[in-house]
Each structure stands twice: as C-alpha cells, then as structure tokens.
Design an enzyme around this catalytic site. Structure first.
Site: not given
Lengths: 95, 577
Positions: B150, B228, B252
């Site tokens: 990420k 997210s 998330s």
C-alpha cells in the site's frame, strides 16, 4: 449528591445560526493559523470549497461535542494513565 | 521467549496444552495498555518518530516462520499460485523467482490499465531482484515472492504518495518497518498500490476522481473495490501480486477483503509496527495483510509482526504464536475439525433478514417506484447474505464450534456511534498541523475531517477517550462473557478498541448480473490472531470460496480513467477508513 455528578438535565436546544457557527469556526481556525480563504467560495468542480467545508464543520459541531458531553461518566472510572505506566516486562520486547 | 504466567495457574496449564493465545494471556493487560495508548495520544508521547525519515529502520528478524511444504499446484500460470504454494515451489527449485515475477508483471501489463490497482510498478527493480534471488542463497521464507505494498508504507527509493498532494514528491530513504521485515525474508516489491487519499476512502486521485475498480466488476465503477486499501485488494484478487499489505483505521483491511473475496487480517493494536507508515490515527491504525487464504495471511502477518524499538506500541506484547500451525487445517478421524474448541458468538441482527419495503401507493410517481425498486433489491441482496451467514454457522457447528447468541453491552449504540467515532479526528489533524497551516488545498478532496479534528474541544476528546476505554472493558467483560469470538458484518467496534479481526469469503451473490463475493468478519480477544486464523482455515478446509477468482477483465469494457465518477466532500466524512 456527588458534586461532580449532579442530576441529569436535558440538553439545551442548539440555538446557533449558520452564520454564528461559521464565525466561530473561522475564528478558531484563524487562532490556529489555518486559512480557508485560499479555497474557492463555492465551486462544485473544485475538490473542496469553503461552502462545503464549512457545511461539514457545522454538521460536526452541531452533533459530536454535545453527544459526547451528554454521555455521563463517573470521574473515578477509566482514568487515562501515562504511557507506559503498565507496560514493559511482559513477553518479548519488554523492558 | 517466555510468557508472564503463574506456575500451576490455569493459564500455565493452557500454554502447556497448546491453547490459543487468548487463553494464555490476561485480557486485563490489554485494557491497561489501551488506556495508556489513549493517554499517550492526548499528551503527544507517541508519534514523534512517525513522520521522521531520519530515524533509521532496522528490520528485526521477527518470529520464526516455518513455511508449509505445499505441493506444486496444477495451475498453468504461477501468478495464480497462493503465496504458500509459490514460496514452496521456489524453495524446491520447481519455480524461479523470475518466472513468478514475469507472470505477475504480464498480468499487470495486460490488466492494470483498466483496473488501476497500482500507483507505481517497479518492473525493472522487481526483475533485478528476482534475478538476484534466483542466483543467490535463499534469504528467507518469502524468497522471490512479489508483493504489492500500500502506498502509505515507506519504500526506500520508491515514491510513497498516499494518493495525496502532500506526499506527491516524497521518496523515502528507508523502508517502513513492516515492509522491511517482509523484504528481509526475501519478498520482492512489485509496486505500490492505489488507496483513498491519506487512507480516507475508496481509491481516488488526490482531488477525488475514482481510480481503482473492483476486480469482480471491472466495467462498473459504482461497485466499490472497498477502501482505503482498494488497490491492494484489487492487485491480489486480479492475481497481479501474490499478496499485499494494507492499513485499517475504520475497516480498510476488512472492507476491501470482503468486497473482493480475500482473507484479510487486522491484527491486535501493536502486533505490527507503524513506524514508516503515514499516520491517520495514532490509536487506531493497524497494518496487516490482504491475502488469498488463511495460510497466506498467517505467513504475511508472521513476517510483518514483532516488537520494534521505534514504535512503543509494539513493545511488551505476548510473543507471536505459531500462526502457520494455527492456519493449518486439522483432521480428526479423517474429518476436518476446528483446531480449538470455540464458542462463536452471534450478535443481535446478524441473522435477521431485512423486511421487504412496503410497496408504493397505486398513484405513486415514477421516482417513488424507482426508489422502492432499489430498496427492494437491497433487501433481497441482504437476505442472500443472511442465508449465506446461516449456512456458514451450520458448517462451523459441524466442524465442532458451539454457536451462542450474545447480547450487546450497555450503551452500545451510543459508544459505537459516529459521534464517538469522531473522537479519532484530532489525532488525524495534529501530525498534519503544519501542512494545514501552510495550505489547506494540499488535502484535496479529503480536507474536511482534518478541519473538523481541529474543532473538537479538548474536554470532548478526553471524555471520548475514556468512553473508548469503557467500551473496551464492556466488550471484554460482557460481549465476550460467553464466547471466544464474535461473528458480525461490520468492523465496528473492534478497530476502535484495537482488537483483532479476520474476514474471509463465505459465498457469492449476483447483483444486476454481476457475481460478487460475500464475506463475513470474526472479531477476537486481544492477541487472538491464532484462533481467528484457525477458524478461517477450518472453514476454508471444507469450502472453495477462497479459491474463486474473478474472470480476467475485458479491458475495453472498463470505463476510462477520469470517467469513473468522483468522490464528494460529504462522502469522505461518511467513510470509515
């Protein structure tokens, strides 16, 4: 009666206009040195504008602080303690 | 490694018998730690190193990682292998790291123009690392395995943007501790994944243009990839990377895993170091894996976890148990069974099918009828999910679990409400104060929660933190009074109070002709990652949902970037992170 825990009384109705809230928000931000005037006043094509940011802030202030204040807690219960008051010495990586 | 136990105590006996960690540690200890963490956030005792690249990262060796000796799968394309399968094949020299990296890059080349899972793909560097892996000694359990990371994890020499204008030109000089540990075990960086700006929403550009698509619905941007950690989920679901990392502050890891048929593991607060991860909320950010199955999640978390002197939240924790064993299915008399006797608590509403909305009046207008149709379709979808949940619980009962109804603690609706959830916002604003003072436009579409965090009175923040401790106490004492894990549809309140969560697919449903995965969430006691993994492994030993993968996208059917819709300010406010 516990002086820190008087009888409950219903919350006061919020009687604050949008204009008063906007003034309070902008004053608070100015005291912190944060300037919203660099945003467009109202532009739906912009990622953010003052109109929508202030509307979000008003929604937040009309709800969250009062909801939290309305939740009564015993001052003797769940006091925050200083990190790392109860830490260390347990398991790997401790003191 | 030792655990703090009293000789002859029930806990000591439990350790000797190989019980899960939640039976061998004192849950009160977690309560004290959580109280301390809340206080630290309010006094600024934490976080001084979180945004300071000058603090050198030194990857620890971490917990022992004994990899399963998985057989070579029948799949023709190695990008379809699980992480455990690929790592075992590389170890046995049945597969080279270069073959594996090329297989993943070929899929990135073919499909990521449509899916937009990645912000940055480091193809040349990944190829070079694979060649070095093939010609050198085995570095660790993840030798030669390409991962998607990420874009809020620092990666030395590779841009780390968090999809925000603020970090648009940021190239860290060091690795986030969690990524450093994966790399030290031999993992290869394939690329950095798309995310909600500063980890606030589904993946968009800093100004809110939707980017990443759900790998199961590549022609429909309105079907969320989950946020997210959207790009991490899409990269793994579309078989462009073997596994990935995400962060969870309010759903998330679990949300994108559920949306895309993955096994996501949000560990207990402090299991994984946050040093070198762009902060969102000091007391609630949790790094963890989004993986293809329970075994891959166990391997990833074992590699990422452990004490880090640079993040005090990780210190003084019980030792990481053997998660690979926990994620290994158990057969008794030739029949799959759960590794440990487990009581699964079912919260009110989890099995309730929603009522069908009342039909509109005979003289209702067209718009009212459309609204009714949408509500009826939503109720039908929820009813399908409820049927899958019932089937799942039946299967767990057959595996040996005890299913028990549990009631919610006092003040549940208040303490888990959006208003109390908002107590996290000042923790968001404080580390970014200088940026807020410099130019608020740098926050793009995600500005409003940072502004709102500046407006919460200190008294409300403190009472909110105390209320969070009260919620944690009631979760530990009341919600878990008669069960070991809780099954539910939402990450709340486990990510608020730092307790572990796992999610995994339990079936599929069809929405408007599109087949989508349906997942569930299990929440556990402090440090109960081993028990959660054992349950997911038990389920996956008797089901195949985790093996299902989306069809390869028809690239030409995906809407072009810039025509996928836009996030609005109010949607950022409403999103859970």
């Amino acid at each position: 009666m516990d002086p820190l825990n008087p009888a409950a009384r219903p919350p006061l109705p919020l009687d604050v206009t949008d204009e008063e809230l906007d003034a309070a928000i902008l004053a608070r931000l100015e005291l912190l040195g944060v300037d919203l005037s660099v945003l467009p006043e109202s532009d739906d094509e912009a990622p953010a504008d003052r109109r929508r940011i202030l509307a979000s802030a008003r929604r937040f202030l009309r709800s969250t602080p009062q909801a939290i204040a309305d939740f009564r807690m015993d001052p003797q219960e769940v006091p925050p303690v200083m990190y790392p008051a109860e830490l260390g010495g347990r398991g790997e990586g401790g003191r | 490694m030792t655990r703090s136990v009293t000789t002859g105590s029930p806990r000591n006996k439990a350790i000797a018998e190989g019980a899960p960690t939640d039976r061998t540690v004192d849950r009160r200890d977690f309560l004290r730690r959580a109280a301390a963490l809340g206080a630290a956030a309010s006094t600024g005792a934490l976080g001084s190193t979180l945004l300071r690249p000058s603090v050198a990262a030194a990857a620890a060796t971490g917990a022992p990682l004994r990899m399963p000796d998985t057989a070579l799968p029948q799949e023709a394309d190695p990008a379809f292998f699980s992480l455990a399968e690929a790592a075992a094949a590389i170890r046995r020299r049945e597969l080279s790291a270069s073959e594996l990296v090329e297989a993943c890059l070929a899929r990135v080349e073919r499909y990521d123009g449509a899916l937009l899972a990645f912000n940055t793909v480091v193809a040349d560097e990944a190829r070079a690392a694979a060649r070095a892996a093939d010609s050198g000694p085995v570095r660790g359990a993840l030798h030669g395995v390409p991962l998607a990371i990420k874009d809020n994890f620092y990666t030395a020499g590779v841009p780390t943007t968090a999809n925000s204008h603020i970090f648009a030109d940021f190239v860290p000089e060091w690795d986030a501790e969690a990524w450093a540990r994966l790399r030290a075990r031999g993992a290869i960086l394939l690329g950095k994944t798309q995310m909600g700006p500063l980890a606030t929403s589904r993946a968009t550009t800093p100004d809110g243009e939707t980017t990443t698509l759900n790998a199961w619905a590549p022609s429909d941007p309105s079907i969320s990839p989950g946020g997210s950690s959207s790009g991490s989920a899409t990269a793994v679901a579309a078989r462009m990377a073997l596994s990935s990392t995400g962060t969870q502050t309010g759903g998330s890891i679990t949300s994108p895993s559920m949306a895309q048929g993955l096994t996501g593991l949000k560990p207990t607060m402090g299991r994984v170091s946050l040093r070198g991860i762009i902060p969102l909320t000091y007391t609630r950010d949790h790094p963890g894996p989004l993986a293809r199955d329970a075994m891959d999640a166990a391997i990833m978390l074992t590699a990422m976890a452990g004490p880090d002197a640079g993040d005090p939240r990780t210190l003084g924790q019980p030792p990481l148990p053997d998660l690979v064993t926990a994620a290994t299915p158990v057969l008794r008399g030739g029949t799959p069974r759960l590794r440990w006797s487990t009581r699964i608590g079912v919260v009110p509403g989890y099995l309730d099918a929603p009522p069908e909305p009342p039909a509109p009046a005979a003289d209702a207008g067209e718009e009212d009828r459309r609204i009714w149709e949408r509500r009826r379709a939503a109720a039908a979808r929820e009813a399908e999910s409820v049927a899958l949940r019932r089937a799942m619980l039946d299967t767990f009962a057959q595996l040996g679990a005890e299913i028990v109804e549990v009631s919610l603690p006092a003040d549940w609706d208040t303490l888990t409400s959006g208003d109390f959830n908002n107590v996290r916002l000042p923790e968001r604003s404080e580390p970014f104060l200088e940026v807020l003072r410099d130019d608020v436009r740098r926050f793009g579409v995600s500005l409003s929660p940072w502004i709102n965090g500046l407006l919460l009175p200190g008294t409300a923040y403190l009472r909110g933190q105390r209320a969070k401790q009260l919620l944690l106490r009631r979760v530990l004492d009341d919600l878990f009074a008669d069960c070991d894990v809780v099954v539910q549809a939402s990450p709340i309140p486990f990510d608020i109070v730092g307790l572990p969560l796992i999610t995994f697919p339990i079936g599929h449903r069809v929405d408007d002709g599109v087949t989508l995965p349906v997942g569930t969430i299990l929440g556990g006691l402090p440090w109960a990652e081993d028990r959660l993994l054992s349950l997911a492994a038990g389920w996956q030993a008797v089901t195949e949902w985790h093996r299902a993968r989306p069809e390869d996208p028809a690239v030409e059917a995906a809407p072009p970037a810039g025509e996928r819709g836009r996030l609005e300010v109010w949607e950022v406010d409403a999103f859970g992170e």
